[in-house]
Design an enzyme around this catalytic site. Structure first.
Site, short mmCIF file in Angstrom:
data_model
loop_
_atom_site.label_atom_id
_atom_site.label_comp_id
_atom_site.label_asym_id
_atom_site.label_seq_id
_atom_site.Cartn_x
_atom_site.Cartn_y
_atom_site.Cartn_z
CD GLU A 169 13.60 1.62 8.97
OE1 GLU A 169 14.14 2.27 9.66
OE2 GLU A 169 13.94 0.40 9.54
CE LYS B 191 -2.05 2.70 1.65
NZ LYS B 191 -1.57 4.21 1.69
CB CYS C 255 12.99 9.70 7.90
SG CYS C 255 13.49 8.79 7.15
#
Ligand code: NAD
Length: 503
Positions: free
Chosen positions: A282, A207, A316
């Site tokens: 994560e 997804k 990130c």
């Protein structure tokens, strides 16, 4: 110009039968004489075929640089997710039993196709994420290709069996993987989950993020063309709280691998915990760029800014906090001020992904001012001369205190905070003083002193004196930055479970 997208290639592989509607929708357009952009098809990919989703809701894909709709994909629902998980379960025994070198051959073919479609991938990511083409090519296209190559090698070389005394220890695939990915490195984050999962013998339902589903569809065509058997990989586009949640909660999923915000990760971890299923998370970061006394200050600051402003600050692992000793703080701020001016929005610096993200980042910049920090570059206003696009000015804050929200919370935009420290112990306290621990950098007069400091940092990855990103080094978080590791052999281990036979 339009041509039948990757469905033709899937056909050629014998692995996919395109539904009629899906085939028509899967167009590749030429963008202004450049590489083709995958425009999206209104179909989900289940059991080796593109087919219409269960309901007819759709998601418009918007180019963040122009604010124009560039594609449309299905807003899949729990029904689509259920069909995809059913297909993945049916395909599991066959793929798990496929010899590792045959799995490796499929991954190798996927690597070749990724390389062959490099420009189309870069153009598609550039269009749906807003990344400048140079960065889209060098990173968004080439990094996933390198990761796929590393798993083609690992699948062939990994010892899936070993002897321990009178036991034979088997490493077996965990089962059906539900992969949920974000938009910031849309293809890399998909490949970082799907490649090791397939190498391990798992089957997958993906997804992807709603902002960047086009490259996920393109990747699906590549896997089909690489000869992946039907049902081994399935794609359901859709909204997080609908399709994403249905996937995370599905009892037929054995492992949920999620990359995204800590808030959603916490929820997925709780759901997985209740069902006693494996989970890999994560999550976010607020990484420190620690410049020790004696380090090359100009290089550390310049590379540090490049690290944050790449991908418009939407990384990130970005080193969003620069820590400098009090004696050289003013000099470092002057270097950063001059360096930030080179990142011109619309040219070297792309937009952020959507209006919500732009408003959130600008809100943080205003908050920094309210907290008493000093803007030395950029600011909360719209950049001049850009009529459209979700742009944010590259912003540097000085006189930042470690407790301020801009020094604690992940902003996820082109914003750097510069914090003064008194001595190394103070620097360590500040570096370790957030809930996150994903990455970081240390610059020292010599490697030894930088490594000594890095050993004491509570974080999953540290670059020493400008060390380069290694796509085979384990990547993942300490503390609230996540659970588990991606990439390389450590990433493969996430998708394996262990059985021992005694003789
Ligand atoms: P997000 O958490 O909102 O979305 C990530 C993915 O989760 C998307 O596919 C989304 O549709 C899905 N999702 C959303 N709600 C869900 C739910 N209730 N159940 C299941 N799935 C759901 O994050 P984002 O806005 O896409 O990405 C930005 C954030 O992700 C930042 O905080 C960033 O630091 C973090 N991130 C971390 C990493 C990493 O490797 N650690 C990488 C990229 C992004």
């Amino acid at each position: 110009m339009a041509q039948g997208g990757g469905t033709d290639r899937a056909d050629a592989a014998g692995g996919a039968e395109p539904a009629e509607d899906a085939d028509r929708a899967g167009d590749v357009d030429q963008a202004g004489g450049g590489a083709g952009i995958h425009r999206g098809r209104e179909a989900v990919f289940i059991g080796g075929a593109w087919r219409p989703a269960a309901t007819d809701g759709t998601i418009d894909v918007v180019n963040p640089a122009t604010e124009q709709v560039i594609g449309r994909v299905p807003a899949g629902t729990a029904q689509d997710v259920d069909a995809a998980v059913t297909a993945a379960r049916a395909a599991l025994p066959g793929w798990a039993a496929t010899p590792p070198d045959e799995r490796a051959a499929v991954l190798g073919a996927a690597r070749d196709l990724l390389a062959a479609r490099r420009e189309e991938i870069a153009a598609t990511v550039s269009a749906e994420l807003g990344a400048p083409m140079a960065f889209a090519t060098a990173v968004h296209a080439d990094l996933p290709t390198a990761v796929m190559a590393s798993y083609a090698e690992l699948a062939a070389a990994h010892p899936f069996e070993e002897r321990v005394g009178n036991s034979r220890v088997l490493q077996e695939p965990v089962g059906v993987v539900g992969a949920i990915t974000p938009w910031n490195y849309p293809l890399h984050q998909i490949v970082a989950k799907v490649a090791p999962a397939l190498a391990a013998g798992c089957t997958v339902v993906l997804k992807p993020a709603e902002d960047t589903p086009l490259v996920a569809q393109l990747f699906t065509d590549i896997l089909a063309a690489a000869g992946l058997p039907a049902g081994v990989f399935n794609l359901v586009t859709g909204l997080g709280p609908v399709a994403g949640q249905a996937l995370a909660e599905h009892p037929g999923v054995d492992l949920v691998s999620f990359t995204g915000s800590t808030a959603v990760g916490r929820q997925i971890g709780a759901t997985a915990g209740a069902a006693v299923k494996r989970v890999a998370l994560e999550l976010g970061g607020k990484s420190a760029n620690v410049i020790l006394p004696g380090a090359d200050l100009a290089r550390a600051v310049n590379v540090g800014l490049a690290n944050v402003f790449a991908n418009s600050g939407q990384t990130c692992s970005a080193w969003t906090r620069i820590l400098v000793d009090a004696a050289r703080y003013d000099e470092a701020v002057a270097i950063a001020t001059a360096s930030a001016a080179k990142y011109v929005p619309g040219d070297r610096l792309g937009p952020v992904v959507n209006a919500k993200q732009r408003d959130r980042v600008r809100g943080y910049i205003r908050r920094g001012v309210d907290e008493g920090a000093r803007i030395v570059a950029g600011g909360p206003d719209a950049p001049e001369g850009l009529e459209a696009g979700y742009y944010v000015r590259p912003t540097v804050f000085a006189d930042v205190e470690p407790a301020m929200a801009i020094a604690q919370e992940e902003i996820f935009g082109p914003v750097v905070v510069m914090i003064r420290y008194e001595d190394e112990e103070d620097a360590l306290r500040i570096a370790n003083g957030t809930v996150y621990g994903l990455a970081g950098a240390v610059w020292g007069a010599d490697e030894e002193s930088a490594v000594a400091f890095a050993r004491r940092m509570d974080t999953g990855q540290v670059d020493i004196n400008g060390g380069r990103f290694n796509p085979q080094a384990p990547f993942g978080g300490y503390k609230q930055s996540g659970v588990g590791r991606e990439l390389g052999a450590h990433g493969l281990a996430e998708y394996l479970q262990t059985k021992s036979l005694q003789f």
